[in-house]
Motif scaffolding. Structure first.
Motif, mmCIF file in Angstrom:
data_model
loop_
_atom_site.group_PDB
_atom_site.id
_atom_site.type_symbol
_atom_site.label_atom_id
_atom_site.label_comp_id
_atom_site.label_asym_id
_atom_site.label_seq_id
_atom_site.Cartn_x
_atom_site.Cartn_y
_atom_site.Cartn_z
ATOM 1 N N GLU A 224 43.396 40.773 9.906
ATOM 2 C CA GLU A 224 43.283 39.576 10.723
ATOM 3 C C GLU A 224 42.333 39.820 11.899
ATOM 4 O OE1 GLU A 224 46.116 36.721 13.566
ATOM 5 O OE2 GLU A 224 46.906 38.557 12.661
ATOM 6 N N GLU A 225 41.532 38.805 12.216
ATOM 7 C CA GLU A 225 40.625 38.905 13.355
ATOM 8 C C GLU A 225 41.072 37.932 14.442
ATOM 9 O OE1 GLU A 225 36.481 39.150 12.693
ATOM 10 O OE2 GLU A 225 36.736 40.895 11.396
ATOM 11 N N ILE A 226 40.912 38.340 15.697
ATOM 12 C CA ILE A 226 41.405 37.547 16.823
ATOM 13 C C ILE A 226 40.378 37.517 17.946
ATOM 14 C CG2 ILE A 226 43.828 38.028 16.315
ATOM 15 C CD1 ILE A 226 43.751 40.094 18.619
ATOM 16 N N LEU A 227 40.614 36.615 18.891
ATOM 17 C CA LEU A 227 39.871 36.554 20.148
ATOM 18 C C LEU A 227 40.825 36.911 21.274
ATOM 19 C CD1 LEU A 227 37.623 35.656 22.180
ATOM 20 C CD2 LEU A 227 38.513 33.320 21.922
ATOM 21 N N SER A 228 40.433 37.876 22.103
ATOM 22 C CA SER A 228 41.233 38.268 23.254
ATOM 23 C C SER A 228 40.402 38.051 24.521
ATOM 24 C CB SER A 228 41.650 39.740 23.153
ATOM 25 O OG SER A 228 42.332 40.150 24.318
ATOM 26 N N ILE A 229 41.059 37.604 25.584
ATOM 27 C CA ILE A 229 40.373 37.329 26.849
ATOM 28 C C ILE A 229 41.022 38.152 27.947
ATOM 29 C CG2 ILE A 229 39.690 35.547 28.501
ATOM 30 C CD1 ILE A 229 40.098 33.505 26.218
ATOM 31 N N LEU A 230 40.229 38.955 28.633
ATOM 32 C CA LEU A 230 40.724 39.784 29.732
ATOM 33 C C LEU A 230 40.154 39.303 31.053
ATOM 34 C CD1 LEU A 230 40.466 43.440 28.346
ATOM 35 C CD2 LEU A 230 42.443 41.915 28.334
ATOM 36 N N ASP A 231 41.018 39.287 32.069
ATOM 37 C CA ASP A 231 40.569 38.965 33.430
ATOM 38 C C ASP A 231 40.051 40.228 34.109
ATOM 39 O OD1 ASP A 231 41.258 36.175 33.499
ATOM 40 O OD2 ASP A 231 43.350 36.792 33.562
ATOM 41 N N VAL A 232 38.950 40.086 34.841
ATOM 42 C CA VAL A 232 38.342 41.194 35.568
ATOM 43 C C VAL A 232 38.513 40.930 37.058
ATOM 44 C CG1 VAL A 232 36.181 42.434 36.017
ATOM 45 C CG2 VAL A 232 36.674 41.553 33.731
ATOM 46 N N PRO A 233 38.846 41.953 37.853
ATOM 47 C CA PRO A 233 38.978 41.746 39.300
ATOM 48 C C PRO A 233 37.731 41.070 39.864
ATOM 49 C CG PRO A 233 39.733 43.932 38.711
ATOM 50 C CD PRO A 233 39.142 43.351 37.468
ATOM 51 N N PRO A 234 37.888 40.086 40.739
ATOM 52 C CA PRO A 234 36.741 39.359 41.292
ATOM 53 C C PRO A 234 35.685 40.302 41.863
ATOM 54 C CG PRO A 234 38.784 38.313 41.966
ATOM 55 C CD PRO A 234 39.175 39.596 41.289
ATOM 56 N N GLY A 235 34.445 40.025 41.501
ATOM 57 C CA GLY A 235 33.336 40.793 42.033
ATOM 58 C C GLY A 235 33.119 42.147 41.374
ATOM 59 N N LYS A 236 33.917 42.480 40.347
ATOM 60 C CA LYS A 236 33.836 43.809 39.739
ATOM 61 C C LYS A 236 33.205 43.800 38.337
ATOM 62 C CE LYS A 236 35.933 45.720 43.247
ATOM 63 N NZ LYS A 236 35.231 46.631 44.150
ATOM 64 N N MET A 237 32.689 42.660 37.918
ATOM 65 C CA MET A 237 32.137 42.589 36.572
ATOM 66 C C MET A 237 30.991 43.587 36.381
ATOM 67 S SD MET A 237 32.422 41.256 33.587
ATOM 68 C CE MET A 237 33.296 39.696 33.685
ATOM 69 N N GLY A 238 30.201 43.794 37.415
ATOM 70 C CA GLY A 238 29.094 44.744 37.320
ATOM 71 C C GLY A 238 29.560 46.141 36.979
ATOM 72 N N ARG A 239 30.686 46.556 37.555
ATOM 73 C CA ARG A 239 31.228 47.884 37.258
ATOM 74 C C ARG A 239 31.767 47.952 35.826
ATOM 75 N NH1 ARG A 239 33.499 50.721 41.508
ATOM 76 N NH2 ARG A 239 34.149 52.221 39.908
ATOM 77 N N ILE A 240 32.324 46.837 35.351
ATOM 78 C CA ILE A 240 32.826 46.785 33.981
ATOM 79 C C ILE A 240 31.659 46.919 32.998
ATOM 80 C CG2 ILE A 240 33.723 45.182 32.231
ATOM 81 C CD1 ILE A 240 35.946 46.410 33.671
ATOM 82 N N ILE A 241 30.580 46.210 33.279
ATOM 83 C CA ILE A 241 29.428 46.232 32.383
ATOM 84 C C ILE A 241 28.728 47.584 32.447
ATOM 85 C CG2 ILE A 241 27.172 45.208 31.925
ATOM 86 C CD1 ILE A 241 28.296 42.573 33.055
ATOM 87 N N GLY A 242 28.607 48.133 33.653
ATOM 88 C CA GLY A 242 27.908 49.403 33.823
ATOM 89 C C GLY A 242 26.417 49.206 33.984
ATOM 90 N N ARG A 243 25.747 50.253 34.407
ATOM 91 C CA ARG A 243 24.308 50.161 34.606
ATOM 92 C C ARG A 243 23.602 49.946 33.272
ATOM 93 N NH1 ARG A 243 20.493 54.581 37.823
ATOM 94 N NH2 ARG A 243 18.590 53.303 37.825
ATOM 95 N N LYS A 244 22.826 48.857 33.211
ATOM 96 C CA LYS A 244 22.119 48.468 31.988
ATOM 97 C C LYS A 244 23.078 48.328 30.808
ATOM 98 C CE LYS A 244 17.676 50.480 33.345
ATOM 99 N NZ LYS A 244 16.558 51.394 32.959
ATOM 100 N N GLY A 245 24.332 47.936 31.112
ATOM 101 C CA GLY A 245 25.315 47.697 30.056
ATOM 102 C C GLY A 245 25.911 48.944 29.452
#
Length: 295
Positions: A224-245
């Motif tokens: 089975e395939e699903i879609l999951s959605i995670l909340d990221v702390p405000p302003g921290k998306m850049g750290r989640i993505i990392g430098r150049k992804g």
């Protein structure tokens, strides 16, 4: 499609696959009118009242300014955030291409996406050059508001038409190649990608259901395939993505799952994960580990 008061002034060839095996630009391709529709009443009844007994295959493309959930759609309105329209029964050529590559034994690399121009050039699907696309891209770089101008110029009509008139040909060529297992994946992933970025408060309860695993696949049932959605702390998306992804890329290398981030083109501070259940849970755990490091 257009009202009888305004007969179409533009026409184009719309190719369909044939037994001749020729390219889609053969002179046999029928010439059809191009209708510029500005009101729903100009659409045929089959569009306004679709029937499962008479399914329609529609080539669909969007043009506009800063296409995202807040950007201006200038050619085709079908975005959830602007119009509340939920896409259903979508055959995504990008997904189909990846499935065919997997079917034929080619390993899909991360970010191994194919552009529409490259898809047209692939001899398995069309085998034609679409150099005119670069002309429009140059105009868009010079004037990002290119698609807002009215009336539509000859170039705008031609560019908008060219982006969809080969899609039906590609659709038929791809559908012939996909096996039953891949067809199920195509339907499921198409449904999940349509939900991606379309956040609501009822967990998609008002959306069409995701296709279940069909009986004829149960002997060798796919996961089975699903879609999951995670909340990221405000302003921290850049750290989640990392430098150049780099951070997202390392997680994708460890998991057989698609990971998409919000931002300008989707809800901010959210990460969307699509894939088999076990792989999605693995990606969730790795992303949550990154979030713990952020606090």
């Amino acid at each position: 499609m257009a009202s009888s008061h305004h007969p179409p002034s533009h026409r184009t060839h719309v190719p369909f696959p044939s037994n001749s095996g020729g390219k889609p630009l053969d002179n046999e391709a029928p010439m059809v009118p191009i209708h510029i529709v500005t009101n729903a009443s100009q659409l045929p009844v089959e569009f306004l009242n679709p029937s499962p007994e008479r399914p329609l295959v529609v080539g669909f493309d969007c043009e506009g300014v800063d296409l995202c959930r807040h950007g201006t759609l200038c050619i085709m309105q079908a975005l959830y955030f602007q119009f509340g329209i939920k896409l259903h029964n979508v055959m995504d050529t990008q997904i189909a291409y990846s499935l065919i590559e997997e079917q034929e034994g080619r390993t899909r690399l991360l970010y191994d996406y194919i552009s529409f121009v490259s898809l047209l050039a692939d001899p398995r699907y069309c085998g034609i050059s679409y150099q005119e696309k670069e002309e429009v891209r140059l105009l868009l770089r010079q004037d990002p508001k290119f698609w807002t101008y009215r009336p539509l110029s000859e170039l705008m009509v031609r560019a908008a038409t060219d982006d969809v008139r080969f899609l039906l040909y590609i659709y038929h060529m791809m559908m012939e190649k996909l096996n039953q297992r891949s067809l199920w994946y195509l339907a499921v992933r198409g449904a999940l990608y349509c939900r991606c970025f379309c956040i609501n408060d009822n967990n998609y309860a008002d959306w069409p259901s995701v296709p279940p695993i069909p009986d004829h696949l149960e002997g060798n049932a796919p996961e089975e395939e699903i879609l999951s959605i995670l909340d990221v702390p405000p302003g921290k998306m850049g750290r989640i993505i990392g430098r150049k992804g780099a951070s997202i890329l390392s997680i994708k290398e460890s998991c057989n799952a698609e990971i998409l981030v919000g931002g300008a083109k989707g809800p901010p501070d959210k990460v969307f994960i699509i894939g088999p259940v076990k792989q999605v849970r693995k990606a969730e755990a790795m992303l949550r580990g990154r979030m713990v490091d952020l606090y």
